[in-house]
Enzyme design. Structure first.
Site, PDB file in Angstrom:
ATOM      1  N   GLU A  16      27.546 -21.857 -10.289  1.00 28.36           N
ATOM      2  CA  GLU A  16      27.979 -21.815  -8.889  1.00 28.36           C
ATOM      3  C   GLU A  16      27.824 -20.434  -8.249  1.00 28.36           C
ATOM      4  O   GLU A  16      27.326 -20.330  -7.122  1.00 28.36           O
ATOM      5  CB  GLU A  16      29.422 -22.311  -8.789  1.00 28.36           C
ATOM      6  CG  GLU A  16      29.555 -23.803  -9.054  1.00 28.36           C
ATOM      7  CD  GLU A  16      30.985 -24.254  -9.276  1.00 28.36           C
ATOM      8  OE1 GLU A  16      31.901 -23.404  -9.185  1.00 28.36           O
ATOM      9  OE2 GLU A  16      31.199 -25.450  -9.550  1.00 28.36           O
ATOM     10  N   ASP A  49      33.950 -16.197  -6.577  1.00 27.85           N
ATOM     11  CA  ASP A  49      33.992 -17.646  -6.332  1.00 27.85           C
ATOM     12  C   ASP A  49      35.339 -18.197  -6.786  1.00 27.85           C
ATOM     13  O   ASP A  49      35.554 -18.477  -7.963  1.00 27.85           O
ATOM     14  CB  ASP A  49      32.848 -18.320  -7.085  1.00 27.85           C
ATOM     15  CG  ASP A  49      32.742 -19.811  -6.772  1.00 27.85           C
ATOM     16  OD1 ASP A  49      33.582 -20.320  -6.004  1.00 27.85           O
ATOM     17  OD2 ASP A  49      31.833 -20.470  -7.303  1.00 27.85           O
ATOM     18  N   LYS A  94      37.480 -32.933 -12.755  1.00 20.24           N
ATOM     19  CA  LYS A  94      36.598 -31.904 -13.310  1.00 20.24           C
ATOM     20  C   LYS A  94      37.313 -31.105 -14.394  1.00 20.24           C
ATOM     21  O   LYS A  94      36.679 -30.559 -15.302  1.00 20.24           O
ATOM     22  CB  LYS A  94      36.130 -30.981 -12.179  1.00 20.24           C
ATOM     23  CG  LYS A  94      35.008 -30.018 -12.545  1.00 20.24           C
ATOM     24  CD  LYS A  94      34.544 -29.299 -11.288  1.00 20.24           C
ATOM     25  CE  LYS A  94      33.474 -28.273 -11.580  1.00 20.24           C
ATOM     26  NZ  LYS A  94      33.011 -27.601 -10.340  1.00 20.24           N
ATOM     27  N   ASP A 118      27.008 -29.673  -4.964  1.00 19.90           N
ATOM     28  CA  ASP A 118      28.124 -28.873  -5.463  1.00 19.90           C
ATOM     29  C   ASP A 118      29.224 -29.856  -5.837  1.00 19.90           C
ATOM     30  O   ASP A 118      29.931 -30.375  -4.971  1.00 19.90           O
ATOM     31  CB  ASP A 118      28.596 -27.888  -4.394  1.00 19.90           C
ATOM     32  CG  ASP A 118      29.892 -27.175  -4.782  1.00 19.90           C
ATOM     33  OD1 ASP A 118      30.262 -27.212  -5.965  1.00 19.90           O
ATOM     34  OD2 ASP A 118      30.519 -26.571  -3.880  1.00 19.90           O
TER      35      ASP A 118
END
Length: 616
Positions: free
Chosen positions: A182, A208, A77, A14
Site C-alpha cells: 500500500e 499510511d 482483513k 485497494d
C-alpha cells in the site's frame, strides 16, 4: 503470483480493512479514474451482511448494521492469514458483535444466520465477496467484464496473509496478477500526480495510517525508478483500535455514571461504536463533539460529550507508537530525517490532528503533504501498476519498482546461530550465495534449515523449511559446500545447497502456500530482538567462543595423531595437553553451564599449545 490471462484490462483495487476503493487507467484520457460505486461514493465499506432474505455488501450492509449486528461482518482483513488462537484474533473477537470460531487447521471462521440457517465462512470467503463488489463496480463503469486486478496489501503483511488475499480472488474468479504494498502504491500516486516535474533524487516517506493497519515506507524516487529503502509497521493498528478505545471508555462511563451495563449487548455496542466513529471524525476539525444514541438499551436515551483533549489522552500511546515506527523505518534505511524531502499522509486515520502534530514535531516543523486524497491514493497507485501489466495500453508511465523484504532470511549454523544471507529491508529481487563447511568427520549428509526473523539464535526465529544434501564419499570435517538464496519480485524464496567437491545439488522453494508467521509473531520477533539485544550479543560471543574451542581441540588432536609431532613431545607435555583437552571437552559437553570467562581462559591455553605444536 498469478499471471494475467486473456490479455485483458487490469484494474487496481485497494482492499481496505474498513473501506475499499477501485480505480482504472483511462488511456484515452491519459489519467487514472477513481470509480464511484452504485451510491456515487468513491469508497465502499468493506462490510458484508446476511439477512433472512439476502446478502448485502458495501453501503447497504453498513447501513443496516445497527439493527443486525450479529450478522454484519466487518474488519475481516484482520482475520486474513491468521490462526484462531492468535492472541490478536482473540482480542478482536471480544470487540466484535459477530461470532468467530475455530475451523479446520485452526483457521478462524465467522458464524452468521443466513436465510434462517447457520452458515460459517472463512475470512477469504468474506474478502472475496468484497472483491466481487469492487469487480462489479468496475464492470458497470467500464461496460465490459473485468477478470484481472492488482490488489494492494499492507507492507507488513506476511506471506500467509498475501496468499489469503490471492485465494479471495480465486474464489470469485478474479485473477490477481500482482500484489503490491500500500505505501508503495501511494508513493506512485503522489510522485506522478504531484511531483511529475521534480528533478533528481527525492526521498519520500509514506505515512499510511488506515482503518486496520499502519505502515511506514521510505522510498527514493529518481526519474521513473521507485526504490524502497525501508519499511516498518504494525498490521494490527488503525482507526478501528481508536474506535475501540473510545467505545471502552464510554462503556465504563455508562457503567459508573448511569448504572447501565451494555458490555453483553451486541446491538447496543454496535450502535455505540458507530457513534464513536462519527465522533472521531468530528474531532478532526472540532475541539469538542456531542454523542447521542436514542434508545441505546431498554429505552434508555444516552447523551455524552468528548473533547479533543480527552480523545487524545485516551489514544496517546497509539499515536506515539506511530512516531516510533517512523523512527524505526528511518533507522533501518540508515537515513537521517533531515534528508526526507516529503512526508506523505495516506489513510483516513492520518487526518487526526494529534497524529499530524506529533509527526510534524518529529520532522522539526516540516510541512506534511496532504495534497493527495488520503482515501484514494492507494487505489490510484494500484491502477498505475495495473496499467503497466495490461496489454495494449498506451501512455502509461514506464515505472520501475524496487521493493524490499520485511524480515531477514538465513540458515542455522553450528551452535544454533542464525547466519543471515538476505538481511531485512534488502531490495528484491536478490540472490545471495555463501560458503559453509561441515562440522564433523565422516559426515554423510548436511541438514539445511531455513529461517526468517531477527533473533541471533536461529531457533528463536520462524522455521520456513528444511532439506538435506548427501555427501559421498564421506569427507573430513571442513568439507566445503555453498548455500544460495534467491528471492524473486513476488516474494518466493528458492534455497539451494551444492557440494563443491562433487557438484551434488539440492534445492527447495518456499512458496506462499506455506503457513508462515502471523503479524503478531513478526511484531513479537522484532520487539524481542530489541528487548533481548544484550542477551543475543552475549549468546553470539559464547557460541563463537565454543566453536573456536571445538576447532582448536580438533586441530590439536589431529596434530597429535601425526607421528612426526607426537615423537617430539615429552610424556609430561602430552599429559598436560590431554588434561587441557579434557577440560575443553567438558565445557563443550555442558554448553549452557559455561562462563564466557572460563571459555576464554581455556582458549588461551589451547592457543599456546597449538602454537607450540605447529612450531615443531
Amino acid at each position: 503470483m498469478a499471471t494475467k490471462e486473456n490479455n485483458e484490462l487490469v484494474i487496481g483495487i485497494d482492499l481496505g480493512t474498513t473501506y475499499s476503493c477501485v480505480a482504472v487507467w483511462r488511456h484515452e484520457h491519459n489519467r487514472v479514474d477513481i470509480i464511484p460505486n452504485d451510491q456515487g461514493n468513491n469508497t465502499t465499506p468493506s462490510c458484508v451482511a446476511f439477512t433472512n432474505y439476502e446478502r448485502l455488501i458495501g453501503d447497504a450492509a453498513a447501513d443496516q448494521a445497527p439493527i443486525n449486528p450479529e450478522n454484519t461482518i466487518f474488519d475481516v482483513k484482520r482475520l486474513m492469514g491468521r490462526k484462531y488462537t492468535d492472541s490478536l484474533v482473540q482480542e478482536d473477537k471480544m470487540m466484535w458483535p459477530f461470532k468467530v470460531v475455530a475451523g479446520v487447521d485452526d483457521k478462524p471462521m465467522v458464524v452468521v444466520k443466513y436465510k434462517g440457517e447457520e452458515k460459517k465462512f472463512y475470512a477469504e470467503e468474506i474478502s472475496s465477496m468484497i472483491l466481487s463488489k469492487m469487480q462489479t463496480i468496475a464492470e458497470a463503469y467500464m461496460g465490459k467484464p473485468v477478470k484481472n486486478a492488482v490488489v494492494t496489501v499492507p507492507a507488513y503483511f506476511n506471506d500467509s496473509q498475501r496468499k489469503a488475499t490471492i485465494d479471495a480472488g480465486v474464489i470469485i474468479g478474479l485473477n490477481i496478477v500482482r500484489i503490491i504494498n500500500e505505501p508503495t502504491a501511494a508513493a506512485i500516486a503522489y510522485a506522478l500526480d504531484k511531483r511529475n516535474d521534480c528533478i533528481g533524487e527525492r526521498n519520500i516517506l509514506v505515512f499510511d495510517f488506515g482503518g486496520g493497519t499502519f505502515d511506514v515506507s521510505l522510498l527514493t524516487i529518481e526519474g521513473k525508478v521507485f526504490r524502497v529503502k525501508g519499511t516498518a509497521g504494525n498490521s494490527h493498528l488503525g482507526g478501528e483500535d481508536i474506535n475501540n478505545r473510545m467505545m471502552k471508555y464510554f462503556v465504563e462511563e455508562l457503567r459508573t455514571k448511569n448504572r447501565v451495563e451494555i458490555s453483553g449487548n451486541s446491538r447496543a455496542l454496535r450502535r455505540l461504536k458507530s457513534a464513536c466513529e462519527r465522533a472521531k471524525r468530528h474531532l478532526s476539525y472540532a475541539i469538542k463533539t456531542d454523542i447521542e444514541v436514542d434508545g441505546l438499551v431498554r429505552g434508555f436515551d444516552w447523551h455524552a460529550s468528548i473533547t479533543r483533549a480527552k480523545f487524545e489522552k485516551i489514544n496517546i500511546d497509539l499515536f506515539e507508537e506511530c512516531v516510533k515506527t517512523v523512527e524505526e523505518c528511518l533507522r533501518d534505511a540508515k537515513m537521517n530525517k533531515s534528508r526526507v524531502h516529503d512526508v506523505v499522509l495516506v489513510g483516513g486515520s492520518s487526518r487526526i490532528p494529534k497524529v499530524q502534530q506529533l509527526l510534524q514535531d518529529f520532522f522539526n516543523g516540516k510541512n506534511l503533504c496532504k495534497s493527495i486524497n488520503a482515501d484514494e491514493a492507494v487505489a490510484y497507485g494500484a491502477a498505475i501498476q495495473a496499467a503497466m501489466l495490461s496489454e495494449g495500453i498506451s501512455n502509461v508511465p514506464p515505472l520501475v519498482l524496487k521493493d524490499v523484504t520485511p524480515f531477514s532470511l538465513g540458515v542455522s549454523t553450528k551452535g544454533d546461530i542464525m547466519s543471515v544471507l538476505i538481511p531485512r529491508n534488502n531490495t528484491i529481487p536478490v540472490t545471495k550465495k555463501r560458503s559453509y563447511w561441515t562440522c564433523t568427520d565422516g559426515q554423510l549428509s548436511i541438514k539445511i534449515k531455513v529461517y526468517e526473523g531477527e533473533r541471533a539464535k536461529a531457533s528463536g526465529n520462524n522455521l520456513l523449511g528444511s532439506f538435506s544434501i548427501s555427501i559421498f564419499p564421506p569427507a573430513l570435517r571442513g568439507h566445503p559446500f555453498d548455500i544460495t538464496f534467491a528471492l524473486n519480485e513476488n516474494g518466493i524464496l528458492s534455497v539451494s545447497a551444492e557440494d563443491k567437491a562433487t557438484g551434488n545439488e539440492k534445492k527447495i522453494t518456499i512458496t506462499n502456500d506455506k503457513g508462515r508467521l502471523s503479524s503478531a509473531e513478526i511484531d513479537r520477533m522484532i520487539q524481542e530482538a530489541r528487548q533481548y539485544k544484550s542477551e543475543d550479543e552475549k549468546f553470539i560471543r559464547k557460541a563463537n567462543a565454543l566453536n573456536d574451542l571445538d576447532r582448536r581441540v580438533y586441530r590439536i588432536r589431529s596434530a597429535l595423531n601425526e607421528e612426526k609431532i607426537n615423537s617430539k613431545l615429552s610424556s609430561k607435555e602430552k599429559q598436560d595437553i590431554n588434561l587441557t583437552i579434557c577440560r575443553a571437552t567438558e565445557m563443550l559437553d555442558c554448553l549452557n553451564q559455561q562462563d564466557i570467562g572460563a571459555i576464554g581462559e581455556c582458549l588461551k591455553e589451547l592457543k599456546t599449545i597449538l602454537d607450540r605444536i605447529m612450531a615443531l
